[in-house]
Design a protein around this motif. Structure first.
Motif, PDB file in Angstrom:
ATOM      1  N   LEU A   5       0.811  -1.205   0.117  1.00  0.00           N
ATOM      2  CA  LEU A   5      -0.058   0.160   0.149  1.00  0.00           C
ATOM      3  C   LEU A   5       0.991   1.222   0.001  1.00  0.00           C
ATOM      4  CD1 LEU A   5      -2.864  -0.998   2.560  1.00  0.00           C
ATOM      5  CD2 LEU A   5      -2.931  -0.895  -0.093  1.00  0.00           C
ATOM      6  N   SER A   8       2.190   1.737  -3.430  1.00  0.00           N
ATOM      7  CA  SER A   8       0.896   2.261  -4.363  1.00  0.00           C
ATOM      8  C   SER A   8       0.657   3.700  -4.203  1.00  0.00           C
ATOM      9  CB  SER A   8      -0.470   1.519  -3.897  1.00  0.00           C
ATOM     10  OG  SER A   8      -0.339  -0.007  -3.991  1.00  0.00           O
ATOM     11  N   LEU A  39      -8.259  -4.505  -2.312  1.00  0.00           N
ATOM     12  CA  LEU A  39      -6.844  -4.429  -1.667  1.00  0.00           C
ATOM     13  C   LEU A  39      -6.318  -5.598  -1.940  1.00  0.00           C
ATOM     14  CD1 LEU A  39      -7.418  -2.550   1.724  1.00  0.00           C
ATOM     15  CD2 LEU A  39      -6.832  -1.589  -0.349  1.00  0.00           C
ATOM     16  N   LEU A  86      -4.407   4.592   1.882  1.00  0.00           N
ATOM     17  CA  LEU A  86      -5.422   3.990   0.979  1.00  0.00           C
ATOM     18  C   LEU A  86      -5.492   5.019  -0.282  1.00  0.00           C
ATOM     19  CD1 LEU A  86      -8.032   2.943   3.454  1.00  0.00           C
ATOM     20  CD2 LEU A  86      -6.361   1.564   2.338  1.00  0.00           C
TER      21      LEU A  86
END
Length: 252
Positions: A5, A8, A39, A86
């Protein structure tokens, strides 16, 4: 998962310089099943490098509205996944990526786009969903649409088939939580669970044998109903429903 994450988010900041981007997108409800599928499947596809140089999980909700998804916020935080790790719908420009021919799109937990997103249909490369099929069949789209209780069941099944080694205690726990909520804790009266849901749930349990499905279900139901941290305006937004009559859009 945390490292993926973070990477990302770093890729998001330089997205215009990337050669190709595959976005994994859940449905607009952004419930636990949709969020977890987004996810976990993005992590899986990134390991495979299946569609692009980068695979990004994007939650299909504006960042400021994420707090309304109380059970999702709670469950991700329980595994040290903060909202800062996120990527949200309003943090990425789909149209720009598509116009530059960089976009590949994977739909999870839904199989047809709303009218506002219909322009993205040409970018879809894969669909994994457990709802009734509405998207027409296409030879250009890898489709897995099967009426089981939870989309997380299908995502888990695909991973078990080709890359079970990527599942650890955290990813398995997230999938278990999504499944147990979607099938109402395998309640016979709810009639949501299928034999495949039970099979996959039991396979995931072997990775985290100390989890009790009854306790997990109660915990997530409590989190879903806990609105103590929401303001009055947020409560109104959480309970808002939109109806359209004769071209008039009315929030209730």
């Amino acid at each position: 998962m945390e490292n993926f994450l973070r990477k990302s988010k770093a890729n998001l900041s330089q997205i215009e310089s990337l050669d190709s981007v595959c976005i994994i997108l859940g449905n607009e409800s952004c419930d636990l099943d949709s969020a977890v599928c987004t996810l976990i499947f993005a992590y899986f596809l990134e390991q495979q490098k299946k569609f692009a140089s980068v695979h990004l999980p994007v939650l299909n909700v504006a960042k400021k509205e994420f707090i309304l998804k109380t059970e999702v916020v709670y469950f991700l935080k329980r595994f040290n996944i903060s909202s800062e790790l996120l990527i949200f719908r309003d943090e990425i420009c789909f149209k720009s990526l598509q116009e530059n021919r960089k976009l590949k799109l994977v739909l999870v937990d839904h199989n047809i786009l709303p009218n506002s997103d219909s322009f993205l249909d040409l970018s879809i490369v894969q669909i994994v969903d457990h709802h009734k099929q509405e998207h027409p069949f296409s030879e250009n789209i890898d489709m897995l649409i099967e009426t089981v209780g939870s989309c997380s069941t299908l995502i888990s099944s695909l991973i078990f088939e080709s890359a079970p080694e990527i599942l650890d205690a955290i990813s398995a726990s997230l999938l278990l939580g999504a499944i147990v909520v979607d099938v109402a804790n395998f309640s016979l009266s709810a009639k949501r669970a299928t034999a495949k849901d039970e099979e996959i749930f039991n396979k995931l349990l072997k990775l985290v044998p100390n989890i009790s499905k009854d306790i997990l279900y109660r915990e997530l139901q409590c989190a879903k109903e806990d609105v103590s941290n929401l303001t009055f305006e947020q409560l109104c937004q959480k309970d808002r429903k939109i109806i359209e009559i004769g071209g008039i859009i009315l929030p209730v």
